[in-house]
Design an enzyme around this catalytic site. Structure first.
Site: not given
Lengths: 301, 301, 301, 301
Positions: D173, D180
Site C-alpha cells: 500500500k 499515486e
C-alpha cells in the site's frame, strides 16, 4: 593595441577599463549618453555612433561587442556588416545562443569579416580579477587579438583559450552557465536544510566561512555566498524569486537534443521557474484531486 | 599537546601525521598491525590496544577517533566508556549519523566524558592543505583542544569552528556532503554535454583549465576535475559506477523530515543509485508497457 | 461518407478499418504495396498514388493523413496542396509538432484548403475500443467530418472534441503524451521498488490485478501493465532500453517556454535518455572525481 | 459473520456500512460519541469501549482497526493485546508503516493473536465502489476473514488478495501511494502546461473528458480530475498547498534503502513540500548569489 568596445554597461564598461589599464587604446560606443559619460569619466574615449567607432580604428580593425544577446546583438552585427571590411575581426563577448552565432558568422564570412565568439564569465568581479574566456573562431584572428585576451584574463596564460571553431565559445559558455545553475541550487538547498534544523541554531555565515578553507565544497560561489550570508544571514527583505537569463534553458534543451541525461541542471532550472510561480495551478489541482478521492480538505486562498 | 589517535587509515594516519609535524605528541592505535607499522614508519608512536592508548595519555585525556561510521564507531565508544574518565574528551572525527552521535554523547555524559563531534572534510589532500572541521560539543572541551584543531586546519584561525552543541558538527558535515553530491553531478552533466557535442570536438581538459581562472564555476572540485581530465580525458577504463557513502542519503532524508525541498541534492543521489543498476527493472517494464499500448518493438537483451 | 486515408500502417490501417466497419467509404493510399495489400485484404479499396486518391473522392473532399510526423508529413502536405482544392479538408491525425502544423495550415489556407489537426490516442487498441481525438481547426470543416470522428471515437459523443483553432489539437496531444511519460515512469518505479523488496517476495502481477479494482491508481495503463507482468513477470529478455518518439521532449521544451515547472514530466523523459546510455560519461567522471578527492577506488570497466 | 470495527470515521464508518449492507454483524467502536452516533444513525450497533467491543464478539474474534497510523494505532494494539485471546484476528486496515506493523505483529504473536495488515485504497468512493485491499499475514487467518474481504472488495474475487506475510500488505500500500503521487503530479503538470498556453484558450474540463475515453492516459484519477475541473475550471479559491500523509515519504526512503532509482516519485513528493514553502530560503539565497556575482537586482519582498 587599438580596439573598439560596443556596449559600455556593467560588463562592457569594466572590460574596456581593464583593457585601458593594460595600456590598450579603447574606443567606446554605447547608444546611451549616460553610459558614454561614465566611460569618459574613467578617462576613456567615447564616440556617439558605430560609424564613428569604425572610423577611429586602424585597419585591420578589432571590435568587441558586449551587448545583450538577442535582437540587439543581431542589429549590431547587421549594422557592422556594412561598416567593417575584409580582415577585420568582430568579437561577440555576450551570451548569444551558439546557433545564432553560427548564422551571424556565416553572414559576415561573405564580407571577409572574422566573427569570433567569446563566452565571458566573471561578472562584476572581472574588472579586478580578470575574466574567464572561452573563445571560438578563426585561429589567425584570435591570435591577432592575443594581447586583448591576455589583458582581460586573470593572467596572460590563464583563464582563456581558443576552444574550437566559431560557435564553440558560446556553446561552452552556455554549458558553463548550466553548471552554474546546478552548483548554486546545491548550495542553496544545503543552506536551507541547515537553516531549518532549528534545534542546532546554526550560524550559516560561520558554516560558510569554515567550508571556504580546506573543504571539498570550497569554491568562488561559496565565497560569494559567505559574503551574502554575512551581510544578511536571514535573507531579510529578499523575495524568493529567482530570475534566469536563458542559458540554463538552452543547456537543458541541448542536453535533450544530445540525449544526455542532465537531471540536476534541469531541476535547477525548473526550481527557478517554480520560484516565480506563487500561484501554482498544478498545486491547486493537486489539492483538488486529493479532495476528490480522499475527502481531504483543501486550504482556501 | 598529547592526543590519542584511534584509526590510522587513509584519514586518521594523515591527521596524526599533520599533528605530529605541528609538534603534538600523538599516540596512535589501529587494530591492523599494517596500519600501525605505516604509522611507526612515519616516526609515529603506536600502541596495540585501546587500553594501552589510554594508559599512555595524561589526564585529562584527549582522544580522537577516526574510524568508519556505524558499528565500529559504536563499539569503540562502548569500549572507551569504561577506559576513559571524568573530564576526558573523546572526538569523533568520522562521518557518524548525527542521531547516533547524540545517543553516544548522552551515554558518555553519565561518565563525565565529553563527546565532541567533528565533521571533517578535505580527503586525501588534508595532510598538505589542512582539514575543514565543523565541531559540535561542550565549549570548554573544544577550547581545551584548540591547539589540535588549529594544527589540523588550513590555518590556525581558518577552516574550523564550533558550530553548536554536540551533534551539530556531524549534522553540518552531512549537509556539506549532500551539497558535494549536487556540485559533482552538475559538473559531470555539464562535461557530458560538452563531450557529446561532437561537432565542436572540445578538449574537456582545456575547458576545465579555462574555467579554473576567473569563471563563476571555479572551485576546488573543478581543480580536481581538471586533473582527472588531464590524466584521462576519455575516462577510459573507468566503469560508470558511482558509489555513495551514506551522507547523501541522510541529507535527502533529513530534508524531507524538515519539509525542505532539495530536488538537486536528491537527484544527485538518485543518479548514483541509477549508475549502479545496469539491469533496470523500471526500464524493462517501461519498454514492455510501450509495446503493450503502441506495439512498439522492445529491444532484446 | 467518402474519405481518403493516407498511410495504411499500424495506426492508419486500423483507423481505415474502423471507418469501413462503420459504413464509410474509405479510399486508402500507402506508398508501400505491402500495406496496400493488407488493406485490400481487409476488403478495403486502395489506390497507388495521391493523385488517384484525390481523383476517387467527391468534392468537397475529406482526406485523413496518418503518416509519420516530420519530413513525410511535410512532403505529403506539399503534394496535396496542388491536388486538393478550395473547400477540401485535410486532417493530420499524426503526431506533428504543433508549430509545424500552424505553418502547414497557413500554407494551405491560401489555397482555400482547411487543415485540421487531430491528436489521436489509443494505440493498437483503437480499432476495437475507439480512439481519443483532440481536434483543432475550422469549426465548419470539423462539423462536416463529424460522422468520421463519431465512428473513430469510442462512442459518437465521447472521446473526441474540437478543442480550438488549428494547432490546438496537436498541442493537446503533445501534452497528453508528456503526461503519459510521467504516469508510466511512476508505475515503473513503484513496481521496481516492490520487486527489490525481496523479503516480501511479492507477485507483481497479482499486485497489479488487485490495484486494477477499486484502487486510486487504477487506469488503462495499469491494465496493460498487469498484462505485461502476467506474460513476463521478470521482464526476461527485455532490454532496459526505453525509446521516445519526440512528444515528451516537446512537452518539456514547451513547459520551459511557458515558465511552467514540470519536474515529473521532465524527469520521466530524462530517465528514458538515461536508459539508453549504458556508458555514461557523467558517471565515469563522477567516479574519477571521487577518486581524486577521497582516494576512493574506481571500478574498472 | 461477526466483526468489530474500531474507528468509525470517514474510512471506518463507510467500511462498516458496506459490511452491514452485505449482511455482516458489525460492532462498532469509536472514542468519539459523535462518530458512534453517526454509526447508530446508520442502524449500526455501537459500543463505548474496546472492552465492550471485545465482549460482544464470539470467539475466535475478528476485529478490524481503521484508525490513524502512528501513536493511536500503537495504543489501540497495546490495549487489544490484553483483551483479545489466542486465535483471534486483528486487522490493521490503516496506513501504518510496515516496520511498525512487523513489530506489532511480533508482539501479538506471543499472545497467539494473528495480526493481519490490510493496505486499503479507495477513499471516499469505497462505500459505493468497493475497496482495493492488499493483505498480509497468516493464510489461515486471512482465509477465515474471506467473507469480510469479499464484501469490502468491488467484487468477491476482485480487488483484493493476500500478497504475502505480515507487513507485505502495508508495504504494498505504501508503494501504491508513492505511485499515486507520481500519477497525480504528472496530470497536474500537464494540465498546467495546457492552461498556460493562453493562445489556444483550452477548456481543461473538455480536454479531460476527451481523454477519459479511449486515450492512453485514461484512469480513475483522470475521472476525478475531470470532475474537479468541471466544478471549478480555474481552481478559484483553492490555495496551491498540497499536504502529504506520509506514505510518499516512506516510499522515497524505501527506494533509497533498496538502491532503486525513483526520480519521479521523489520529485512528486518534493514538489508537495515545495508547495507549502511560500517563503523559500533557498530561493532567497539564490537571488542573493546572483546579485553577488552578476550585480543582478534582487526583488524585494
Amino acid at each position: 593595441m587599438d580596439i573598439g568596445m560596443i556596449g559600455l554597461g556593467r560588463m562592457g564598461g569594466n572590460m574596456a577599463e581593464r583593457l585601458r589599464r593594460a595600456g590598450h587604446h579603447v574606443v567606446g560606443f554605447d547608444p546611451s549618453p549616460k553610459a558614454r559619460e561614465a566611460w569618459t569619466g574613467r578617462d576613456g574615449e567615447a564616440v556617439a555612433s558605430l560609424d564613428a567607432l569604425v572610423g577611429q580604428l586602424p585597419s585591420p580593425r578589432a571590435v568587441w561587442m558586449m551587448v545583450p544577446a538577442g535582437e540587439i546583438t543581431g542589429k549590431t552585427v547587421a549594422a557592422l556588416k556594412s561598416l567593417l571590411g575584409r580582415g577585420d575581426v568582430l568579437v561577440d563577448g555576450g551570451n548569444a545562443h551558439y546557433k545564432d552565432t553560427l548564422q551571424r558568422a556565416a553572414e559576415l564570412q561573405g564580407a571577409g569579416i572574422h566573427y569570433v565568439d567569446c563566452g565571458t564569465s566573471g561578472g562584476v568581479w572581472g574588472l579586478a580579477e580578470g575574466y574567464s574566456m572561452m573563445v571560438g573562431g578563426d585561429s589567425g584572428a584570435i591570435e591577432r587579438l592575443r594581447p586583448i585576451f591576455e589583458a582581460l584574463a586573470p593572467a596572460p596564460d590563464k583563464g582563456w583559450g581558443r576552444v574550437g571553431e566559431v560557435g564553440s565559445g558560446h556553446f561552452t559558455k552556455m554549458v558553463h552557465n548550466g553548471i552554474e545553475y546546478g552548483l548554486m541550487q546545491a548550495y542553496a538547498e544545503g543552506f536551507s536544510v541547515l537553516r531549518h534544523k532549528q534545534e542546532f541554531n546554526l550560524d550559516l555565515h560561520q558554516v560558510a566561512e569554515i567550508w571556504r578553507e580546506g573543504s571539498v565544497v570550497r569554491s568562488w560561489l561559496l565565497d560569494l555566498t559567505a559574503d551574502a550570508l554575512k551581510k544578511n544571514p536571514s535573507m531579510d527583505g529578499i523575495a524568493p524569486y529567482v530570475a534566469d537569463s536563458g542559458e540554463g534553458r538552452w543547456t537543458v534543451a541541448e542536453a535533450i537534443d544530445l540525449n544526455v541525461a542532465a537531471p540536476v541542471i534541469s531541476l535547477a532550472l525548473i526550481e527557478r521557474l517554480r520560484s516565480r510561480d506563487t500561484d501554482s495551478f498544478s498545486d491547486k489541482l493537486l489539492a483538488a484531486m486529493r479532495n476528490q478521492f480522499g475527502g481531504h480538505a483543501v486550504k482556501s486562498e
